[in-house]
Design a protein around this motif. Structure first.
Motif, PDB file in Angstrom:
ATOM      1  N   ALA A   1      15.089 -13.402 -17.995  1.00 58.80           N
ATOM      2  CA  ALA A   1      15.853 -14.599 -17.623  1.00 58.80           C
ATOM      3  C   ALA A   1      16.968 -14.155 -16.687  1.00 58.80           C
ATOM      4  O   ALA A   1      17.566 -13.098 -16.904  1.00 58.80           O
ATOM      5  CB  ALA A   1      16.447 -15.284 -18.848  1.00 58.80           C
ATOM      6  N   PRO A   2      17.251 -14.907 -15.640  1.00 61.61           N
ATOM      7  CA  PRO A   2      18.359 -14.553 -14.757  1.00 61.61           C
ATOM      8  C   PRO A   2      19.659 -14.439 -15.549  1.00 61.61           C
ATOM      9  O   PRO A   2      19.945 -15.265 -16.422  1.00 61.61           O
ATOM     10  CB  PRO A   2      18.413 -15.725 -13.771  1.00 61.61           C
ATOM     11  N   ARG A   3      20.435 -13.423 -15.246  1.00 65.80           N
ATOM     12  CA  ARG A   3      21.636 -13.118 -16.021  1.00 65.80           C
ATOM     13  C   ARG A   3      22.588 -14.310 -16.122  1.00 65.80           C
ATOM     14  O   ARG A   3      23.115 -14.612 -17.202  1.00 65.80           O
ATOM     15  CB  ARG A   3      22.353 -11.922 -15.394  1.00 65.80           C
ATOM     16  N   GLU A   4      22.797 -15.001 -14.993  1.00 70.51           N
ATOM     17  CA  GLU A   4      23.755 -16.105 -15.007  1.00 70.51           C
ATOM     18  C   GLU A   4      23.290 -17.247 -15.909  1.00 70.51           C
ATOM     19  O   GLU A   4      24.109 -17.972 -16.491  1.00 70.51           O
ATOM     20  CB  GLU A   4      24.005 -16.615 -13.581  1.00 70.51           C
ATOM     21  N   ASP A   5      21.985 -17.421 -16.036  1.00 76.01           N
ATOM     22  CA  ASP A   5      21.457 -18.454 -16.934  1.00 76.01           C
ATOM     23  C   ASP A   5      21.463 -17.978 -18.379  1.00 76.01           C
ATOM     24  O   ASP A   5      21.782 -18.743 -19.296  1.00 76.01           O
ATOM     25  CB  ASP A   5      20.038 -18.833 -16.518  1.00 76.01           C
ATOM     26  N   LEU A   6      21.122 -16.714 -18.597  1.00 72.18           N
ATOM     27  CA  LEU A   6      21.060 -16.171 -19.951  1.00 72.18           C
ATOM     28  C   LEU A   6      22.433 -16.125 -20.602  1.00 72.18           C
ATOM     29  O   LEU A   6      22.563 -16.320 -21.808  1.00 72.18           O
ATOM     30  CB  LEU A   6      20.449 -14.761 -19.916  1.00 72.18           C
ATOM     31  N   HIS A   7      23.472 -15.891 -19.814  1.00 72.45           N
ATOM     32  CA  HIS A   7      24.811 -15.755 -20.372  1.00 72.45           C
ATOM     33  C   HIS A   7      25.555 -17.081 -20.493  1.00 72.45           C
ATOM     34  O   HIS A   7      26.685 -17.112 -20.990  1.00 72.45           O
ATOM     35  CB  HIS A   7      25.624 -14.772 -19.535  1.00 72.45           C
ATOM     36  N   GLY A   8      24.944 -18.149 -20.037  1.00 74.83           N
ATOM     37  CA  GLY A   8      25.584 -19.453 -20.136  1.00 74.83           C
ATOM     38  C   GLY A   8      24.986 -20.295 -21.251  1.00 74.83           C
ATOM     39  O   GLY A   8      24.050 -19.888 -21.939  1.00 74.83           O
ATOM     40  N   ARG A   9      25.538 -21.487 -21.425  1.00 77.38           N
ATOM     41  CA  ARG A   9      24.995 -22.403 -22.422  1.00 77.38           C
ATOM     42  C   ARG A   9      23.595 -22.851 -22.024  1.00 77.38           C
ATOM     43  O   ARG A   9      23.266 -22.926 -20.831  1.00 77.38           O
ATOM     44  CB  ARG A   9      25.899 -23.633 -22.548  1.00 77.38           C
ATOM     45  N   VAL A  10      22.792 -23.174 -23.025  1.00 75.27           N
ATOM     46  CA  VAL A  10      21.436 -23.654 -22.754  1.00 75.27           C
ATOM     47  C   VAL A  10      21.489 -24.921 -21.899  1.00 75.27           C
ATOM     48  O   VAL A  10      20.708 -25.080 -20.955  1.00 75.27           O
ATOM     49  CB  VAL A  10      20.680 -23.912 -24.075  1.00 75.27           C
TER      50      VAL A  10
END
Length: 273
Positions: free
Chosen positions: A114-123
């Motif tokens: 998963a792209p880091r910026e998406d993985l580290h943010g809220r669903v």
């Protein structure tokens, strides 16, 4: 058959470590080895130790220098690059297997992204593009492998993918991968129903948190590990050798009455509320 309860996995493959011939004559593809700490490597080492012949892939040229030596130690018959984001590479791997072996007995799918910026943010904040890529690499690629493996499993076979407890329960910082792994586990059930008549069995294996390269992308992963050690009935982490033994069991004939399940290898963590 002798297999130590909790043995240290050999860092390199040594023919003298062979522990039985339960899988002698079986041929299978292992996807997802990044280094000697990978879950996929733990599976490959145990499958080889039980006598299986292997095909091993690596992600790209950068990964090859780490994975090729391991594949050679495992005496892999087929060694190839495979990036499921690149059109045609997955088909090329199965074409090579068809040419070299003419059949396939098992597939071990141990890749996720998963792209880091998406993985580290809220669903709820993840991008459409990031979610689509995570689903493509982590879930759809397994279904595509099942499709390509099907004609090579004329006498039956086993498909195994790797999941995580976050598919079933909300785990802090696992974020977007939770829904993606939930889709993967559902895909296992549907594939098992659709392919069962051909003798093809399908499983998800769900290890507890392991300190792998892939896990390093999860925010606050050390806290997740500490939680698992504290809460699991075994009060410890599992290791890749333990996961490999379970996969070898699933690939072998002893599990012939099973399919469609998610098998937990997490020291009992999933049973704790």
């Amino acid at each position: 058959m002798s297999d130590k309860p909790i043995d240290p996995l050999p860092k390199v493959w040594d023919p003298d470590t062979r522990i039985g011939d339960m899988l002698k004559g079986r041929r299978g593809l292992v996807v997802g080895i990044a280094n000697e700490h990978s879950i996929a490597y733990g599976c490959a080492a145990k499958l080889r130790a039980f006598g299986a012949d292997l095909a091993v892939t690596w992600l790209n040229d950068k990964a090859e220098r780490f994975v090729r030596p391991l594949a050679e130690q495992l005496e892999a018959s087929v060694m190839m690059p495979l990036d499921v984001d690149q059109p045609g590479e997955l088909e090329a791997v199965f074409a090579r297997i068809a040419q070299e072996w003419g059949r396939l007995d098992f597939v071990i799918h141990s890749i996720a992204f998963a792209p880091r910026e998406d993985l580290h943010g809220r669903v709820v904040d993840c991008s459409a593009e990031g979610f689509a890529q995570a689903m493509h690499v982590s879930c759809w690629s397994f279904l595509r492998m099942a499709k390509l493996a099907e004609p090579l499993m004329a006498e039956g076979g086993v498909l195994v993918t790797m999941s995580y407890y976050g598919a079933d329960k909300v785990i802090g910082n696992y974020n977007m991968m939770g829904p993606v792994k939930a889709a993967l586990e559902a895909s296992v059930r549907y594939a098992a129903a659709e392919l069962g008549g051909k003798g093809i069995r399908v499983f998800a294996v769900s290890p507890g948190p392991l300190k792998t390269r892939a896990a390093s992308g999860i925010a606050h992963f050390d806290e997740l590990v500490q939680m698992a050690q504290a809460r699991a009935p075994a009060h410890r982490l599992v290791d890749i050798a333990e996961v490999g033994r379970v996969v070898a069991f699933l690939v072998g004939g002893a599990s012939s009455g099973m399919t469609g399940d998610t098998i937990y290898v997490d020291g009992g963590l999933h049973i704790v509320g």
